[in-house]
Each structure stands twice: as C-alpha cells, then as structure tokens.
Design an enzyme around this catalytic site. Sequence first.
Site, PDB file in Angstrom:
ATOM      1  N   LYS A 145       0.858  -1.190   0.000  1.00 10.91           N
ATOM      2  CA  LYS A 145       0.000   0.000   0.000  1.00 10.91           C
ATOM      3  C   LYS A 145       0.898   1.246   0.000  1.00 10.91           C
ATOM      4  O   LYS A 145       1.862   1.313   0.781  1.00 10.91           O
ATOM      5  CB  LYS A 145      -0.893  -0.020   1.238  1.00 10.91           C
ATOM      6  N   SER A 172      -9.592   1.902   2.765  1.00 13.94           N
ATOM      7  CA  SER A 172      -8.734   2.600   1.840  1.00 13.94           C
ATOM      8  C   SER A 172      -7.695   1.723   1.149  1.00 13.94           C
ATOM      9  O   SER A 172      -7.089   2.156   0.166  1.00 13.94           O
ATOM     10  CB  SER A 172      -8.013   3.724   2.578  1.00 13.94           C
ATOM     11  N   SER A 176      -9.820  -0.245   7.001  1.00 12.59           N
ATOM     12  CA  SER A 176      -9.216  -0.171   5.669  1.00 12.59           C
ATOM     13  C   SER A 176      -8.513  -1.413   5.161  1.00 12.59           C
ATOM     14  O   SER A 176      -8.127  -1.465   3.992  1.00 12.59           O
ATOM     15  CB  SER A 176      -8.240   0.989   5.602  1.00 12.59           C
TER      16      SER A 176
HETATM   17  N1  GLN Z   1     -13.177   4.342   6.152  1.00 13.47           N
HETATM   18  C1  GLN Z   1     -12.538   4.862   7.303  1.00 13.47           C
HETATM   19  C2  GLN Z   1     -12.139   6.300   7.073  1.00 13.47           C
HETATM   20  O1  GLN Z   1     -12.469   6.803   6.074  1.00 13.47           O
HETATM   21  C3  GLN Z   1     -11.335   4.017   7.670  1.00 13.47           C
HETATM   22  C4  GLN Z   1     -10.144   4.283   6.856  1.00 13.47           C
HETATM   23  C5  GLN Z   1      -8.948   3.489   7.286  1.00 13.47           C
HETATM   24  O2  GLN Z   1      -9.069   2.494   7.986  1.00 13.47           O
HETATM   25  N2  GLN Z   1      -7.776   3.953   6.898  1.00 13.47           N
HETATM   26  O3  GLN Z   1     -11.529   6.930   7.865  1.00 13.47           O
END
Ligand code: GLN
Length: 486
Positions: free
Chosen positions: A78, A153, A177
């Site tokens: 990532k 994400s 994410s």
């Molecule tokens: N969807 C969540 C956010 O937008 C989690 C994102 C993540 O875990 N990096 O913050």
Amino acid sequence: MPLHSLPVHELRHLLVQKEIKVSEVVQAYLDRVETLNVKINAYVTVMGESALKEAGLYDEGRKDLNASPLAGVPLAIKDVLCLRGTRTTCGSKMLENFVPPYDATVIEWMKSAGAVFLGKTNLDEFAMGSSNENSAFGPTRNPWNLSKVSGGSSGGSAAAVAAGLCSAALGTDTGGSIRQPASFCGVVGLKPTYGRVSRYGLVAFASSLDQVGPIARDVEDAALLLQTMAGYDSRDTTCVDLPVPDYMGGLKKSIGGMKLGIPKEYLIDGIHPDVALSMEKAIETFRTLGAETVEVSLPHTHYGVAAYYIIAPAEASSNLARYDGVKYGHRSTDARDLLSLYRRSRSEGFGAEVKRRIMLGTYALSAGYYDAYYKKASQVRTLIRNDFLKAFEKCDAIIAPVAPIPPFDIGEKVDDPLQMYLSDIFTLPASLAGIPGISVPCGFSGEHLPIGLQILGPHFAEESILRLAHHFERATDHHPGRPPVE
Ligand code: GLN
C-alpha cells in the site's frame, strides 16, 4: 490452478522444488499487471525493473530460497508505507513526487525475509475513505465487477490480490481499511492488535488507530505474512514487546468447544439481506465445526461512527499540519509570502475529503470545543473498549459482518459523506478498542459480489481469530475466489 492464483504457501512449494524460477513468477505477474492494471488501477507505481533484478539474484543462486518462507514471494505494498528510493504518494497530489530516504520497519523486515516488491498500490488519499474513490490517481475498480468500488482505503492492495496481480499485499487499517476492501474483493485481510506491528515508516493518518496488516488469498498466507510483520520495534513507542506466537502452527489446532459471541447490536435493520443471510450461514457453519455460539451485547456500538469521525479527523488534522510546502511535498509556485505559500500549497495539494477531515478535526480540537467533542469522543471510545472486554468474558471471539452492504457502485456515495461514513459501522468499534479483526470471504450477493465475515478477538489473540478463519475457510467454498477480470 494458474500461477497467478496460487497462494504464497503453494507458490513457495514450486519455487523450493525448483519447478519454477522466481523470475518466471515475477514476469508472469508483471505481464498481468501490464494488461489488467489499466482496467483495475490497483497499482500507482510498478517496480518491474527492481523486481526482476531481485528475482535474478535467486535464480543465479546469489540469494537463498530456503532462507525464509517469504523468500522470492512477489508482494504489493500500500502506497502509504515508506520504501526507500521509490516514491510514496499516499494517493495524494501532495506527495506525488515524495521519495522516502528510509524503509518502514515492516518493509525492512519483509526485505530481510526475501520478499520481492512488485509495486505500490492505490488507496484513498492518506487512507481516508471507504471506496478508493478519494485517490488523486483515480479509483481502484473491483475486479469482480468493474463498475463497483474495491473498498477502501487499501482497495489497491485488495484488488491486486483478488485479480492475481501479486501473491499477497500489505495494507493498513485505521477504521476498517484492511478488512472492508478485503471483504469487497473476496480476499482475506487481517488488522492486528494496535501495537502488534510497528508503525515506523507508515505515513500517519490517525496515530492512535493506524495498524499495518496483511491482505492475502487465504488465511494461511495471512498468518505467514503476519509472522514476519509482528514484533517489537523500538522506533515505534506504541509497539508492544510481547513474544510473537507461531501463527502458522496455531492454525492446525481444533476449534471444537470455542465460544463465539454474536453481538445483538450488529444485526440491525438496514443491513443488506444478502449480508444477513451469509452471516446466518456462517453461524451455522461454525456450529457444524463444533464451536458454540452465545449472544453478547456491545451496547455502545451505535456511537462508534460518531466517536471515530471525531477522533480520526482530529488526529489527522494534527498529523497533516506538516504538509506546508516548506520541507517536502507539494509546494505552490505562485505564493507571494509565507502565509500564501502555506495556504496555496495545502489547497492545491490536498483533495476534498482530506480537506473535510482537516476542517472537522481542527474544529473538534479548537479551544472551547475540545471538551464537547474530542474529550467526549475519547470517553465514548473507552466505553466501546469496555463493551468488548466484557463480551470477551463470555466468548473467545466475536463474529459479525464486515460491512452492512455489498460493494456499491462507483459514484454512488461520493456526494454523501455521511452515507459513506455509516458504511464503516461494523469495522470502527474494533479499531477504537484496539483489538484484532480478520475478514474472510463468506458468500456472494445476488449480484455475485463478495461478502466478508469479520472475526474479532481480544487484544493479541491473532492466533485464535486466524485459527477460526482457517477452519471456516476450509469448511466453505467461497475460496479461493477468482474474479472474471479477463
Ligand atoms: N473508512 C474509514 C475512514 O475513512 C477508515 C479508513 C482506514 O481504515 N484507513 O476513515
């Protein structure tokens, strides 16, 4: 099974038996990336040259394939983890040309284990999002249906694993994410306990929540990767100095008699019927496997979204203050003075969702509002954590859906941030509590899109959630999923 669909543990077998060369495997993946990445957009940066060079070292006998269970294994990373000498964009225009001078600890450990890096994967900008649509490099599409989101994400990593564009990948999880994109793409994703894996070299989003973890084709691979990633690192003060169990060995133990908690608050109205059905079937499967189920209560669940969307943006607003155009990152070329340099660099470099979070977070932390928002959210966080601690007095693990809905259409929720945030309802509580969670495929929706089951465990109980997921995976046929991406 075609080469690109093999899990790491099977690929390794072929490599060690010398039935195939590392460079052949790497080339096969690179060829697929060449043809499929234009459709899926899973990679932001492809490292073809360095991957082939690394592979050559094995084939020439200059590196030992028997040195570690990850030697010669092609991985994707990532693009929020620093890899020395390769740009690390965080899916942002702000860091489009940022080349870190050092490796993140997990990268360093994967390198010493002999993994071969194929490239850096797409993500929501600075890991803020649930659909990958917030990337400055365009959305990653779901390999099961290109009009659907890959999740976020870590959507690039999950889509790359699902589409056979790497053997396994690294993701990060702040509020879901790793688990949610793994669920949307039909692969396995594990968020370790906060403190289990070093965050050194991970570009910070919300420091009290961020964790690095594996995304893989099956549970065995997730265990294999975690084995290398977990451990104490003095460069991250929140990293816990506890021995790392034998995760692979633990998979073989029985799950007979284990108690699984079913939280009544997670079976809410509004959960998609296909998700509810696959959840019911999963409960049945566990009973057949000899596990007991008990109802548990997590009464503060419905405050999770509100608490998280105060705490995470607050920490983000502070972490992102460093991008001011002075030291690194995007620097505006038409600034007149220092203040306009800050203002212009930040307005030009950040995308809409990141700006929204910075504003939310700055507001929540500002004098006069701190007690009402940040402090209150932190207190709620403790209540959520205590809910889990209490529930784990009655059970060994908790099972729940990963997301209330199957993968949705690209564009469906972009203009409605609240709907987007609400889709995180089942992943945020575990993040706030700091406990580990795994997402494992548990079925398909009516539209033939993957659905994931979430298994949550007490702090540092990665071994038992991996074991439960492994037995579940072997008893069901949702795996290995192969999307019709060609
Ligand atoms: N969807 C969540 C956010 O937008 C989690 C994102 C993540 O875990 N990096 O913050």
